[in-house]
Design an enzyme around this catalytic site. Structure first.
Site, mmCIF file in Angstrom:
data_model
loop_
_atom_site.group_PDB
_atom_site.id
_atom_site.type_symbol
_atom_site.label_atom_id
_atom_site.label_comp_id
_atom_site.label_asym_id
_atom_site.label_seq_id
_atom_site.Cartn_x
_atom_site.Cartn_y
_atom_site.Cartn_z
ATOM 1 N N GLY A 11 0.837 -1.215 0.000
ATOM 2 C CA GLY A 11 0.000 0.000 0.000
ATOM 3 C C GLY A 11 0.864 1.254 0.000
ATOM 4 O O GLY A 11 1.546 1.545 0.974
ATOM 5 N N THR A 94 -8.921 0.928 4.217
ATOM 6 C CA THR A 94 -10.002 0.222 4.908
ATOM 7 C C THR A 94 -11.212 1.155 4.980
ATOM 8 O O THR A 94 -11.527 1.681 6.040
ATOM 9 C CB THR A 94 -9.590 -0.151 6.341
ATOM 10 O OG1 THR A 94 -9.055 1.018 6.971
ATOM 11 C CG2 THR A 94 -8.579 -1.251 6.377
ATOM 12 N N SER A 133 -2.640 0.009 8.701
ATOM 13 C CA SER A 133 -3.798 0.777 8.239
ATOM 14 C C SER A 133 -4.628 1.186 9.441
ATOM 15 O O SER A 133 -4.486 0.632 10.524
ATOM 16 C CB SER A 133 -4.673 -0.065 7.330
ATOM 17 O OG SER A 133 -3.917 -0.817 6.446
ATOM 18 N N GLU A 163 -0.911 3.991 13.261
ATOM 19 C CA GLU A 163 -0.343 5.234 12.782
ATOM 20 C C GLU A 163 -0.976 6.409 13.503
ATOM 21 O O GLU A 163 -2.181 6.533 13.565
ATOM 22 C CB GLU A 163 -0.636 5.339 11.268
ATOM 23 C CG GLU A 163 0.177 6.375 10.617
ATOM 24 C CD GLU A 163 1.597 6.313 11.146
ATOM 25 O OE1 GLU A 163 1.957 7.261 11.873
ATOM 26 O OE2 GLU A 163 2.317 5.330 10.900
ATOM 27 N N LEU A 165 0.172 9.603 12.758
ATOM 28 C CA LEU A 165 0.572 10.818 12.052
ATOM 29 C C LEU A 165 -0.650 11.623 11.628
ATOM 30 O O LEU A 165 -1.722 11.070 11.389
ATOM 31 C CB LEU A 165 1.420 10.482 10.825
ATOM 32 C CG LEU A 165 0.817 9.676 9.689
ATOM 33 C CD1 LEU A 165 0.013 10.548 8.733
ATOM 34 C CD2 LEU A 165 1.929 8.994 8.926
ATOM 35 N N GLU A 167 -2.137 14.132 8.733
ATOM 36 C CA GLU A 167 -1.834 14.581 7.388
ATOM 37 C C GLU A 167 -1.535 16.072 7.417
ATOM 38 O O GLU A 167 -2.136 16.820 8.177
ATOM 39 C CB GLU A 167 -2.995 14.251 6.454
ATOM 40 C CG GLU A 167 -2.969 12.777 6.083
ATOM 41 C CD GLU A 167 -4.191 12.364 5.294
ATOM 42 O OE1 GLU A 167 -4.594 13.102 4.394
ATOM 43 O OE2 GLU A 167 -4.728 11.290 5.604
ATOM 44 N N LYS A 222 -5.712 3.357 19.227
ATOM 45 C CA LYS A 222 -5.802 4.160 18.010
ATOM 46 C C LYS A 222 -7.203 4.768 17.880
ATOM 47 O O LYS A 222 -7.366 5.962 17.634
ATOM 48 C CB LYS A 222 -5.481 3.251 16.817
ATOM 49 C CG LYS A 222 -5.860 3.798 15.485
ATOM 50 C CD LYS A 222 -4.859 4.805 15.002
ATOM 51 C CE LYS A 222 -5.375 5.454 13.746
ATOM 52 N NZ LYS A 222 -4.438 6.245 13.036
ATOM 53 N N LEU A 223 -8.227 3.918 18.042
ATOM 54 C CA LEU A 223 -9.601 4.422 17.935
ATOM 55 C C LEU A 223 -9.883 5.430 19.049
ATOM 56 O O LEU A 223 -10.542 6.454 18.831
ATOM 57 C CB LEU A 223 -10.616 3.276 18.029
ATOM 58 C CG LEU A 223 -10.589 2.197 16.958
ATOM 59 C CD1 LEU A 223 -11.854 1.344 17.036
ATOM 60 C CD2 LEU A 223 -10.471 2.778 15.575
ATOM 61 N N THR A 224 -9.396 5.141 20.231
ATOM 62 C CA THR A 224 -9.655 6.023 21.369
ATOM 63 C C THR A 224 -9.018 7.398 21.146
ATOM 64 O O THR A 224 -9.636 8.439 21.402
ATOM 65 C CB THR A 224 -9.109 5.399 22.670
ATOM 66 O OG1 THR A 224 -9.590 4.065 22.767
ATOM 67 C CG2 THR A 224 -9.562 6.180 23.888
ATOM 68 N N PHE A 274 -14.905 18.803 11.140
ATOM 69 C CA PHE A 274 -13.703 18.024 10.813
ATOM 70 C C PHE A 274 -13.964 17.114 9.626
ATOM 71 O O PHE A 274 -15.098 16.759 9.305
ATOM 72 C CB PHE A 274 -13.198 17.237 12.035
ATOM 73 C CG PHE A 274 -14.156 16.217 12.600
ATOM 74 C CD1 PHE A 274 -14.401 15.022 11.947
ATOM 75 C CD2 PHE A 274 -14.793 16.444 13.818
ATOM 76 C CE1 PHE A 274 -15.267 14.069 12.480
ATOM 77 C CE2 PHE A 274 -15.666 15.506 14.367
ATOM 78 C CZ PHE A 274 -15.902 14.323 13.695
ATOM 79 N N CYS A 278 -9.850 9.511 8.849
ATOM 80 C CA CYS A 278 -9.764 8.739 10.097
ATOM 81 C C CYS A 278 -10.840 9.028 11.137
ATOM 82 O O CYS A 278 -11.411 8.106 11.699
ATOM 83 C CB CYS A 278 -8.411 8.952 10.740
ATOM 84 S SG CYS A 278 -7.112 8.151 9.819
HETATM 85 P P1 ADP Z 1 -4.181 5.222 3.605
HETATM 86 O O1 ADP Z 1 -4.631 6.610 3.940
HETATM 87 O O2 ADP Z 1 -4.642 4.203 4.619
HETATM 88 O O3 ADP Z 1 -2.712 5.140 3.341
HETATM 89 P P2 ADP Z 1 -4.683 5.088 0.712
HETATM 90 O O4 ADP Z 1 -5.983 4.857 0.026
HETATM 91 O O5 ADP Z 1 -3.992 6.394 0.562
HETATM 92 O O6 ADP Z 1 -4.951 4.766 2.260
HETATM 93 O O7 ADP Z 1 -3.637 3.979 0.272
HETATM 94 C C1 ADP Z 1 -3.914 2.618 0.240
HETATM 95 C C2 ADP Z 1 -3.175 1.964 -0.944
HETATM 96 O O8 ADP Z 1 -3.289 0.547 -0.835
HETATM 97 C C3 ADP Z 1 -3.713 2.325 -2.325
HETATM 98 O O9 ADP Z 1 -2.692 2.896 -3.106
HETATM 99 C C4 ADP Z 1 -4.194 0.969 -2.911
HETATM 100 O O10 ADP Z 1 -3.956 0.865 -4.299
HETATM 101 C C5 ADP Z 1 -3.351 -0.021 -2.142
HETATM 102 N N1 ADP Z 1 -3.926 -1.367 -2.078
HETATM 103 C C6 ADP Z 1 -5.194 -1.729 -1.763
HETATM 104 N N2 ADP Z 1 -5.335 -3.066 -1.799
HETATM 105 C C7 ADP Z 1 -4.136 -3.593 -2.128
HETATM 106 C C8 ADP Z 1 -3.619 -4.928 -2.315
HETATM 107 N N3 ADP Z 1 -4.398 -6.007 -2.158
HETATM 108 N N4 ADP Z 1 -2.323 -5.072 -2.674
HETATM 109 C C9 ADP Z 1 -1.538 -3.992 -2.824
HETATM 110 N N5 ADP Z 1 -1.946 -2.714 -2.652
HETATM 111 C C10 ADP Z 1 -3.221 -2.501 -2.315
#
Ligand code: ADP
Length: 464
Positions: A11, A94, A133, A163, A165, A167, A222-224, A274, A278
């Site tokens: 990701g 997610t 995530s 996480e 952090l 943005e 994290k949720l809290t 907001f 998240c």
């Molecule tokens: P976050 O804010 O949680 O980082 P993003 O939507 O910015 O979420 O990034 C999530 C990334 O995960 C996307 O670039 C998406 O293409 C990638 N992704 C989703 N499913 C898969 C997978 N099965 N394998 C590889 N990458 C994936």
């Protein structure tokens, strides 16, 4: 356990990108592969023009420039990335479910599950798998079950490393975090895995700031944390409505209460509401989890934070309509800002989307200017709501590349994001270009009201 030499992150998004870039920067002895199924995104990360990286964060491009192709690699070869790695971070999206059970509240774990199945299929040696995530509680358990039941006899240790952090300040937050949280089993192998990840962070984070807990505490923390932060915003926004009908000023109230050391000054800025991927999602998860354990009062308590936030966005749109002689039909409303906050190009759950949607219900014409958000993103955000047809959206919403173009013959300006540049525009020039009376709705309380009023604007604030 041997020292970590190779990390794979699945990701390449808002979380995975900046986090891995900082790990690569601070751990030159570790090879970091970021893999993603999205070819376009990977190509953009590998592109020559560092101003066109898929994610905008202050300080990020400098780190990518230093580490890319040194020990940081972006690729679509997911299998190779998994095979080589000692540590695998799962950092895929997610989103909140839009279908079936838990629709609108529970997180959709299908992307996580696909990753887990891929890891199980490819891994030939023991691996540490880390959930990064933003996730609902109990994901680690689900991950473990998938990995154990489909794996080829290799041992997986699952860690939770949420996480924290923000943005817009991701790089800064990653370089000097308040704390790093690592959750895992208290078994011998679990402890070894926690220690291995601790060693990675210890390359730049003081050990006393690295906290080891059990998996559940880590996930729920994290949720809290997000629920508490969002709750502060909803609390001050609730007071803003009361300030507007009395003669109180919400910024004065915020300052006064913030000086109480028990309360503290941060996260007390009243606004149009907001946004971001998240806060809403995490609270909805919390609500869903509480409900599924039969804790209705707990669920209701946290849900109110979201209800108040929706109210705040609606209230802002209603104010624009009311002050436009009760109709915005065919009127030009210029939006300054679309991102959910400044210094990011992320628009997920941005208040601007909902305010625009309400104004479209009233058939307003909207002209958007945001320094970092693309036209197609803005259309996609509105189309995703499914409340207006694509044709109507494209007919009524115009996206421009200059603030001065946005205000040409505008009836009103609405400030939706607190970008610094808005403050120092040539406001006399803007005034001249607008229709009169020239109304400004400052949804972030950032503009210099007195100066604008002197020019001739009528300025409306939140909570004043
Ligand atoms: P976050 O804010 O949680 O980082 P993003 O939507 O910015 O979420 O990034 C999530 C990334 O995960 C996307 O670039 C998406 O293409 C990638 N992704 C989703 N499913 C898969 C997978 N099965 N394998 C590889 N990458 C994936």
């Amino acid at each position: 356990m041997k020292g970590v030499k190779n990390i794979c992150c699945i990701g390449a998004g808002y979380v995975g990108g900046p986090t891995m870039a900082v790990i690569a920067l601070k751990c030159p002895h570790i090879k970091v592969n970021i893999v993603d199924i999205n070819e376009e995104r990977i190509a953009a990360w590998n592109g020559d023009d560092l101003d066109q990286l898929p994610i905008y964060e202050p300080g990020l491009k400098e780190i990518v420039a230093e580490t890319r192709d040194r020990n940081l690699f972006f690729t679509t070869d997911i299998e190779k990335g998994i095979e080589e790695a000692d540590l695998i971070f799962i950092s895929v999206n997610t989103p909140t479910k839009t279908y079936g059970k838990g629709k609108g509240q529970a997180a959709d774990l299908k992307y996580i599950e696909l990753c887990a199945r891929k890891i199980a299929e490819v891994a030939k040696e023991d691996k540490i798998v880390i959930e990064k995530s933003t996730l609902p509680v109990r994901t680690a358990e689900a991950l473990k079950s998938i990995l154990e039941n489909t794996g080829n006899g290799v041992n997986f240790e699952i860690l939770s490393n949420p996480e924290f952090l923000a943005e817009g300040t991701a790089v800064e937050d990653l370089l000097s975090p308040d704390r790093v949280l690592i959750g895992g089993d208290n078994t011998e192998t679990g402890q070894a895995a926690k220690n291995a990840l601790t060693e990675v962070y210890a390359n730049w984070v003081p050990k006393e700031r690295i906290l080891q807990t059990n998996v559940w505490s880590s996930e729920l923390s994290k949720l809290t944390a997000n629920a508490f932060l969002a709750q502060r915003i909803s609390s001050i926004n609730a007071m803003s409505a009361l300030c507007e009908v009395t003669e109180a000023d919400v910024d004065e109230v915020a300052k006064a209460i913030g000086m109480d050391s028990r309360i503290g000054a941060k996260f007390l800025k009243s606004s149009v509401g907001f946004g971001g991927s998240c806060f809403q999602k995490d609270i909805l998860n919390l609500v869903y989890i509480a409900k599924s354990f039969g804790l209705q009062e707990v669920a209701d308590y946290w849900e109110q934070v979201i209800i108040l936030n929706d109210y705040q966005k609606r209230r802002f749109a209603d104010k624009i309509i009311k002050e436009s002689y009760n109709t915005v039909n065919g009127k030009n409303i210029a939006f300054f800002g679309w991102a959910f906050k400044k210094d990011t190009n992320d628009t997920r759950e941005s208040a601007a989307i909902y305010v625009a949607d309400y104004l479209l219900d009233e058939q307003a014409d909207i002209i958007v200017y945001d320094p970092k958000v693309s036209k197609e993103q803005i259309y996609a955000d509105l189309e995703y709501l499914n409340t207006h047809s694509s044709e109507e959206i494209r007919a009524r919403v115009k996206v421009v590349s200059s603030p001065y173009e946005a205000v040409e013959k505008a009836h009103a300006i609405a400030v939706l994001t607190e970008w610094d540049e808005f403050i120092n525009y040539d406001w006399s020039k803007i005034y001249d270009a607008m229709l009169k009376p020239a109304n400004v709705f400052d949804g972030r309380n950032i503009l210099r009201k007195e100066e604008l009023s002197e020019i001739g604007f009528k300025v409306f604030n939140i909570g004043k």
